[in-house]
Design an enzyme around this catalytic site. Sequence first.
Site, mmCIF file in Angstrom:
data_model
loop_
_atom_site.group_PDB
_atom_site.id
_atom_site.type_symbol
_atom_site.label_atom_id
_atom_site.label_comp_id
_atom_site.label_asym_id
_atom_site.label_seq_id
_atom_site.Cartn_x
_atom_site.Cartn_y
_atom_site.Cartn_z
ATOM 1 N N HIS B 50 0.788 -1.039 0.136
ATOM 2 C CA HIS B 50 -0.109 -0.036 -0.049
ATOM 3 C C HIS B 50 0.964 1.400 0.073
ATOM 4 C CE1 HIS B 50 -2.365 -3.050 1.615
ATOM 5 N NE2 HIS B 50 -3.381 -2.655 1.039
ATOM 6 N N PRO B 140 -6.346 -4.307 10.807
ATOM 7 C CA PRO B 140 -7.818 -4.460 11.088
ATOM 8 C C PRO B 140 -8.354 -2.877 11.469
ATOM 9 C CG PRO B 140 -7.094 -6.179 12.277
ATOM 10 C CD PRO B 140 -6.172 -5.257 11.809
ATOM 11 N N LEU B 141 -8.889 -2.133 10.422
ATOM 12 C CA LEU B 141 -9.263 -0.507 10.833
ATOM 13 C C LEU B 141 -10.070 -0.373 12.076
ATOM 14 C CD1 LEU B 141 -9.404 0.332 6.940
ATOM 15 C CD2 LEU B 141 -7.810 0.735 8.364
ATOM 16 N N HIS B 281 -4.098 3.089 -3.466
ATOM 17 C CA HIS B 281 -3.931 2.604 -2.131
ATOM 18 C C HIS B 281 -3.455 1.322 -1.691
ATOM 19 C CE1 HIS B 281 -5.738 1.457 1.514
ATOM 20 N NE2 HIS B 281 -6.461 0.341 1.067
ATOM 21 N N HIS B 478 -22.964 -14.247 33.043
ATOM 22 C CA HIS B 478 -24.318 -14.624 32.269
ATOM 23 C C HIS B 478 -23.908 -15.634 31.030
ATOM 24 C CE1 HIS B 478 -25.270 -11.191 34.914
ATOM 25 N NE2 HIS B 478 -26.386 -11.480 34.598
ATOM 26 N N HIS B 490 -29.573 -12.733 24.726
ATOM 27 C CA HIS B 490 -28.709 -12.742 25.701
ATOM 28 C C HIS B 490 -28.078 -14.175 26.170
ATOM 29 C CE1 HIS B 490 -30.200 -8.669 25.808
ATOM 30 N NE2 HIS B 490 -29.608 -8.390 26.868
#
Lengths: 678, 678
Positions: B50, B140-141, B281, B478, B490
Amino acid sequence: MASSSDHASNELALARQKEVLARPMTETRMLANAVRALSIDGVEAAKNGHPGMPLGMADVATVLWTKFMKYDAADPHWADRDRFILSAGHGSMLLYSLLHLTGYENMSINDLKAFRTLGSTTAGHPERHEHPAIEMTTGPLGQGISTATGFALAEKMLAARFGKSLVDHRTWVIASDGDMMEGVSHEACAIAGHLALNKLTVLYDDNSISIDGGTEIAMTDDVVKRFIGYGWAARRIDGHDPAAIEDAIKWAMRSRKPTLIACKTIIGFGAPHKAGTSGTHGSPLGTDEAAGAKALLGWTAPPFTVPEDILTPWRAAGAKGAAPRRAWLKRMASSNRRAEFDAAMASELPAAYADAMDGLRAKIAETKPNIATRQASQMALEAIVPVVPEMVGGSADLTPSNNTFVKSMGTCVPGDYAGRYVHYGVREHGMATTLNGLALHGGIIPYGGTFFVFSDYCRPAIRLAAISKARSIFVLTHDSIGLGADGPTHQPIEHLASFRAMPNVLVLRPGDAMETAECWDIAMHHKDGPVLLVLSRQAMPALPRDHGAENLSARGGYIVKGATGARRATLIATGSEVSIAIKAQAMLAAEGIGVAVASVPSFELLARQDHGYRMEVLGEAPRIGIEAASGFGWERLLGDSGTFIGMHGFGASAPEADLYKHFGITPEATVAAVKAKL
Amino acid sequence: MASSSDHASNELALARQKEVLARPMTETRMLANAVRALSIDGVEAAKNGHPGMPLGMADVATVLWTKFMKYDAADPHWADRDRFILSAGHGSMLLYSLLHLTGYENMSINDLKAFRTLGSTTAGHPERHEHPAIEMTTGPLGQGISTATGFALAEKMLAARFGKSLVDHRTWVIASDGDMMEGVSHEACAIAGHLALNKLTVLYDDNSISIDGGTEIAMTDDVVKRFIGYGWAARRIDGHDPAAIEDAIKWAMRSRKPTLIACKTIIGFGAPHKAGTSGTHGSPLGTDEAAGAKALLGWTAPPFTVPEDILTPWRAAGAKGAAPRRAWLKRMASSNRRAEFDAAMASELPAAYADAMDGLRAKIAETKPNIATRQASQMALEAIVPVVPEMVGGSADLTPSNNTFVKSMGTCVPGDYAGRYVHYGVREHGMATTLNGLALHGGIIPYGGTFFVFSDYCRPAIRLAAISKARSIFVLTHDSIGLGADGPTHQPIEHLASFRAMPNVLVLRPGDAMETAECWDIAMHHKDGPVLLVLSRQAMPALPRDHGAENLSARGGYIVKGATGARRATLIATGSEVSIAIKAQAMLAAEGIGVAVASVPSFELLARQDHGYRMEVLGEAPRIGIEAASGFGWERLLGDSGTFIGMHGFGASAPEADLYKHFGITPEATVAAVKAKL
């Protein structure tokens, strides 16, 4: 904890509550008090639940549901109804009370009494599969407000396709502080702002209370400013003033931008001591406080009872949509688009689809292309998209890598929604929630692309799609170390296993162009849950398989090429690794060792086959599994005596071929593994 | 695609580039051109990578690294160095060039030549384990900018503890449009703004280009407005004007709020034709365009060569920190806090820790409490936190549910960082990135709580912790249908499997108070990766096990209670389901059927034991696995002939006991499964 901040909120809230209650009684508050009373009763009966939000937002919801929202309680399936999304799903008793009061079927007083018990329609959080008027399952914060972008976009696209006389409705959201803090709200609301989805309105329950205490302990960002930054229109109102609420909703309905109405409310409104505290958020008020609240609100009816003079106007509100619905039905009956509209809403594939798929198969069978499965996916889309107008595509800013764009789709831009391709930006999660909204709205078959590794960002939305049976299609390319030099952060390892473990997700990893076409065909027919198409960056040869009419991938697994002579082992592989197995098979055959090669594009589909078929595929001979990924869960196919060839840790940055060699995922390693078994 | 928007950007960019290049040459641009030339060379040699970002941000980075940043290239481990985070990790050649130019070891010209090849220090994206001056793995952006909140918070907390003479440094981030679009940036930057982390500065590469084309196709939100809404100070500058960059950085260093500097840059700056396009890029410029860029920049040296007159000032910049570092070492040598500081940075547990843990074990052995493991976790924290000042806790707005707060910690509030408990708000992902930053900075042992199901929101950050070996501790309560009426959204089902499949994650699911203490003890000693403590909402009895000094959980699995008589089956369970196995064992014993019960708090730790021990635990007799979760991966323990009792789909909303019965996860079902094997 955080009791000092909670205490201060409490004092202020009680003073404000006193002031609000001293105002002249309005019909809205009388009607809203029915929502409050039922919500209190539901939570008290269940002995758990969340009364705070329903009590706080009852006035806002009542104005919306009695004066503005377009719906007919007699027909929750009416296609042109407004959509209502309770993003703050914990306040489910608010929604259940509204559905009961407005007269929906299957939401009787007994249903409210059964709140949070097994088999009831009134689950702890709203579950789409429990009731047709629940537009989406909510509960995980951030999801509702973000899925709303998809609902609102679906309306715009369908209106562009079918015209305003058939499609003209709005999307309403009630959202909480938690929804606003979640990152996905940033992504999806920025998309909504960018696309100018002006028929989307978020009613934000700005109650200044979170579980840990007053929001000032953690949340001091300016929500209104933020949304204005997204291109929304936003304003603040007193959430207990019916006139202000009406005024704001009218303003929202005139807006050319999506709208945020920040409603300053008192959580647990009416509770004589607990109002304005986190104590009302997630626990019953308790007998005394509940009684005190009803007294303060002037509510004298017994539990789970709505006096006739309150119920009548509520039921009238629930029936107000009957006339517009009838008018719509009339327009629909006389429309020449009716059949097309119905087919779209039912997600029926047009006749031309089968031809297109047959043509694609024939072309692949003939040309046997040596291409990446992401390119094969592009081929499939080129065939399918032109004949299926419901298809809406997009990518989280990886269009040239995901191969998701088909020229004839056109691009969806602010103000013109005829284009069927969406540039979601680098917003994987917001894209995923938007796909879910498009799917749940109906009339659209949405797909969106990103790298497979970034499915991690989408995961909460994919899970919700699985629970909700939303048919979002994820095009997930660059599916292994085969992507090469971008390295460990970009190389999926555990992702296949992690989704194979998730209920109701269909994971498809094709091994060549024909399998890719077949997997797209499976996806196009799969209506009751998300589909993950897991595709390679790198090219691979066409598999030496039967190219007849049967969709072999639909069985989940099949023998690509049987053993020459006795079957002394079975090589079981997926995706790009099937070619490795084929190479190993040839090397072994040269040494007189016969092995079969099975391709397994889908664990889930193979598991649904009968035992006999599965044994045919997997074989009695020793099994070798090959997948450039974690072996977790492969025991299911390989059994106790199998051998797995794959990844045992994270990847590395290097050209693809070097990586396969480095990690020992090669025909040579496969040959050695077979020999070790003999 | 999107070529028209790209084309327009291109024309504008080329005009602006011409204007910038016409300005008088400055030393900064000369130095920056070395970064540009090396970045071009690295990408060209690798044939992928890049170049766009390094070319665009070279001026900004050069001003920062030559004039402001506090570092000494001779010692990347200096504890009081400024931290630099390349959030836009794809621009890795920018960082490698800077490290080479400033003179870091193990970043030679040969290392740059080896960009993106196997075994190099110069991976496709910056990998922390490849070089000590890479503060964190990025790619990872959204992760870099969001982890920075943790780095900056660590500095504040350590400064509060040790004083400014020992701890006084800044955190610098280079971030891209993609970082800004990611939802996690919203969460973590809101936290940074709330906590007034004014030593955090984000240099935002505002280049208006994304992969799909100009950012206007998807990103029209106002980033500056948004950050001001978070309580940041923000301004825009010309990213190619050294004086403006200097001025802005000085402004940032005076700010009492975190700062965002939006640097308007031209992606691919210097490229004669491609500048300002997405074409720069993620692909090499190509031979001609690369040569053209160097010509335009006035760079005449051969590839991978830096002329002496350019290298000398760069090396001088890399050594500028030597004097402040020596001064710091001197202060440290004379400080009475030195031993304490060193121990903190090395994460060494104090002597008092072992006593505290022994005391906790003794108390549990004596009282045998019947409590939820989340409550047992609270007990453990009450014992550990007071004696380990490095522990920093928090929760994503679930403190009363996660049981993560210990009074003596105090609360961390804006401007006062002596408190050790952080209210993260409903921001699971932002909490996770902050934990990673706290851990990667050093000197802090961070833990944070949320519901286990919301680990989905944290997943990208947990994966990055695993790749980076960051010791973030996640308290995930939980943990199953045992949470009851909150329902399917949940109730974790696939989460255990999904993390067991992820490399380098330690998943611990204790089955009673003693196991919980043991799991905390394991976590406290585990330095090279994230730990997930998976805890119940519901109470369970103390297991009838040996309560001696050995940490039995550290083996991953062990026999809780052996069979009476012959061992005719082994019941293998984790967490709350171990008690179910114990009950079944008693029922079977009453019928004269002897079975053993094995508890397996950690698949990973059990897998590390030798074969003999594992067989002792798992047994030769038929195996029954019991876990209120997906059975995916359980075959690894159960083998071909085992039976799994657990979940086969999503949960439901009902009281806990009803759910266990409904889904057949009971002692009775276990008894029946054993009998079916006999």
